[in-house]
Scaffold this active site. Sequence first.
Site, PDB file in Angstrom:
ATOM      1  N   ASP A 197       4.699 -14.839  12.182  1.00 21.34           N
ATOM      2  CA  ASP A 197       2.917 -15.332  11.604  1.00 21.34           C
ATOM      3  C   ASP A 197       2.476 -14.155  11.569  1.00 21.34           C
ATOM      4  O   ASP A 197       1.775 -13.540  12.673  1.00 21.34           O
ATOM      5  CB  ASP A 197       3.174 -16.188  12.269  1.00 21.34           C
ATOM      6  CG  ASP A 197       1.325 -16.749  12.005  1.00 21.34           C
ATOM      7  OD1 ASP A 197       0.785 -15.822  11.074  1.00 21.34           O
ATOM      8  OD2 ASP A 197       0.948 -17.835  12.498  1.00 21.34           O
ATOM      9  N   LYS A 232      -6.975  -1.333  11.911  1.00 13.69           N
ATOM     10  CA  LYS A 232      -6.911  -2.277  10.345  1.00 13.69           C
ATOM     11  C   LYS A 232      -5.621  -0.826   9.458  1.00 13.69           C
ATOM     12  O   LYS A 232      -4.715  -1.405   9.311  1.00 13.69           O
ATOM     13  CB  LYS A 232      -7.708  -1.819   9.115  1.00 13.69           C
ATOM     14  CG  LYS A 232      -7.391  -2.613   7.382  1.00 13.69           C
ATOM     15  CD  LYS A 232      -6.427  -1.090   6.922  1.00 13.69           C
ATOM     16  CE  LYS A 232      -5.832  -2.264   5.705  1.00 13.69           C
ATOM     17  NZ  LYS A 232      -4.818  -1.082   4.458  1.00 13.69           N
ATOM     18  N   HIS A 285      -2.590   9.512  -0.233  1.00 15.63           N
ATOM     19  CA  HIS A 285      -2.539   8.431  -0.769  1.00 15.63           C
ATOM     20  C   HIS A 285      -2.755   8.573  -3.074  1.00 15.63           C
ATOM     21  O   HIS A 285      -1.528   7.539  -3.213  1.00 15.63           O
ATOM     22  CB  HIS A 285      -3.833   8.242  -0.318  1.00 15.63           C
ATOM     23  CG  HIS A 285      -4.032   5.913   0.307  1.00 15.63           C
ATOM     24  ND1 HIS A 285      -4.396   5.318   0.919  1.00 15.63           N
ATOM     25  CD2 HIS A 285      -4.027   7.265   1.442  1.00 15.63           C
ATOM     26  CE1 HIS A 285      -4.833   4.979   1.276  1.00 15.63           C
ATOM     27  NE2 HIS A 285      -3.751   5.503   1.838  1.00 15.63           N
ATOM     28  N   GLU A 309       0.710  -0.667  -0.025  1.00 21.24           N
ATOM     29  CA  GLU A 309       0.575   0.157  -0.064  1.00 21.24           C
ATOM     30  C   GLU A 309       1.398   1.477   0.322  1.00 21.24           C
ATOM     31  O   GLU A 309       1.447   1.524   0.909  1.00 21.24           O
ATOM     32  CB  GLU A 309      -0.734   0.046   0.902  1.00 21.24           C
ATOM     33  CG  GLU A 309      -2.011   0.742   1.266  1.00 21.24           C
ATOM     34  CD  GLU A 309      -3.034   0.969   2.560  1.00 21.24           C
ATOM     35  OE1 GLU A 309      -3.344  -0.193   2.554  1.00 21.24           O
ATOM     36  OE2 GLU A 309      -3.307   2.008   3.182  1.00 21.24           O
TER      37      GLU A 309
END
Length: 744
Positions: A282, A266, A380, A83
Amino acid sequence: MKKKLISGFYKLGVKERVKILNEMGIISCEERCSLERQNQILSLNEADKMVENVIGVFGLPLAIASDFLLNDKNYFVPMVVEEPSVVAGVNNAAKIIKSSGGFKSELRNSLLVGQIQIRNLKDTAQAKKILQQNKSNLIEKANELIPRLNKRGGGVKDIDIREVNIQNRLDLVLHLHVNTADAMGANLVNTVCEGLSDAIEGMITGNVGLKILSNYTDQSLVKVEIEIHPDLLEKNEFTGIEVRDGIIDACDFANADPYRAVTHNKGIMNGIDAVAIATGNDWRAIEAAAHAYASSTGRYKSLSNWDICDNGNLKGELLMPIKVGIVGGSLSANPASRMGLNITKVDSATELSELIGAVGLAQNFAALRALATNGIQQAHMKLHARSVALSAGIPEEYFSEVIKDMINSKEIKKWKAQELLEKKLSERNKIKLQDKKKIVGSASAKFILLGEHAVVYDQYAIAYPINDAVKISINDQEKNLAFTLSGFLEQEISEGSEYFSYFKKLLDVICNSFAVDVPLVRFDINSQVPLAMGLGASASIAVALSNVLNNYFGLSKNSEEINKIAFECEKINHIQPSGIDNTVASFGKAVFYNKNKPINVLSKKYSKSLPIIIAMSKSPSKTSDLVTSVADARNKNKELFEKIFDQMGEISQQGLDAIKKENFNQLGDLMNIYQGLLNSIGVSTPELESMIDIARSSGALGAKLTGSGGGGSIIALCPDHQIEVRNCLNRAGYQTIVTNKDND
Ligand code: MEV
């Protein structure tokens, strides 16, 4: 280790960044070398041993965030993430937080729970009592199963016996609290759980059901804290106080509404997962625990908390489970994870958990600061547009303009980038048409198909033109000697600059030969090939300058005369020019060239352009340095080198034959063999080899460096698969030129 990366790290090329990290001691020379050669990545062979049905290895960007001041120690953080704004956000946040004293981070405990389910109990209370009585016995037995972990200070520290009601059946679930030391510990805990089953079944009348670790690692909680002065929060038109209050408000929103809290968390995981992946941990386990913990009050909430301190500062806090390891697991199998871990320079799994927590909080801060001000889309969009422009293969000269126009158009898509590029190119052509009245001169650049270096030692070489690569026009309005540069050379050029004096030297040589004074005019130079890429740009400029002056003074010099002058110009740049570049530039035709023989221009039939793709590396090639280094190497091993040059000459002869027969398979083979010989005389580089490998493996019949090497360009012969070869090279970040226009 020095404390800070040089500013503008993000503006450098990848190679330069890697070099700096090595010089700062963040990566070793070995790691630098493997990054440069791209062999730090998991090999196909290693991947095939990790999981089933492997068909390849998947890539993601590996980036570095710097300026992490954590518990008074400075860290560089490896991040693997696709991202666009994540690394930029974390980097910027870390800088601000560093100026405010840095992060305080602490891992409370570091225990992993192993669960052993016991079902079909006749008397649950009695069984529980027996197990309670045998607790120390069970802990001892469990630790006997993991002696090496015990030696490292880890092991089973305690056992809880819990009652769990499953569909109206009361089971017992043993919780083993295991200190896994520096390992992630999943395998260790599973081993212990399975190993205790028989002993448990021997104590009670019931059966052991599931026996496995729990990923709900709430006994491995990291707490990270930061405090930031409002002055450091200011952004654009927003005051620090406004930003501070906006961040707190955004956090209140997350705590009040799970729909917002999930997005908020998130963002935190954007940072956490990126470091977990880069260090071989992990991340699914960390994700699962994080979201369970976010719901531990019975309602899904924010993992971070933002508030005002008594002194008015913004206070941020993150509390969440982060259980990671620095030994075992995929770390030993994946070289990329080992490198990631080395970059962090952490000494323990505890320290890594604390660092990862800090990255999570930094990412949350960056996201909330953006959301509380101009919104997330601005940053972004810019970063997204950058990666779209890269994937659309937009050339450097149009890169920033295309990004700007794409953002304005609100269509950040590959097709849009290409459309904008086409538009810019056609605008440029229109300007060129308007300039038609001006006095112009042009010349071809070249690529050497076969014969470079050997041509200096009297062997034959074959070279083809890149038509009209340089165009120069004269503007005599201002009565001043000046130059403008566009195309690949685009830059400002002022009197006294390196370019200015170089062009002035060329003019002196040319005008001296023409027996005229250097005119006080402006030369507008447009080059479709860069200098120092092995494509004969310098000879092409010399010929185009000669041609434009020939027209300006109405001298009617022919190509042979221009060629002689351009050869003199080439001597300014190259110590021992073979003359091949100026010959192709002057005649604009393919040549079979030997510096001691009359010029042999290939007949129209054979000089038809070949299906060649040229790809430019990221490293310049200085012909004079390479010719000198080959001469030095030849002096050491004269006989061997003579034989190599003889073979090179033989390959050029056979190459001509293959061209005449249109036998591309044979021509491809000859190019590949020639590349081997170029490598043997030390003019290839890992980057060129890797480009050649990309070209060959995506369908080129033959590929080799072209020109002097040591950087510069490669050529690939692609009668078929042209698009694939070009796309693969573009995707690997290399600009390409296609030469399959007819040369006549
Ligand atoms: C995007 O990947 C993450 C954010 O949505 C997080 C947030 O909204 O806090 C920006």
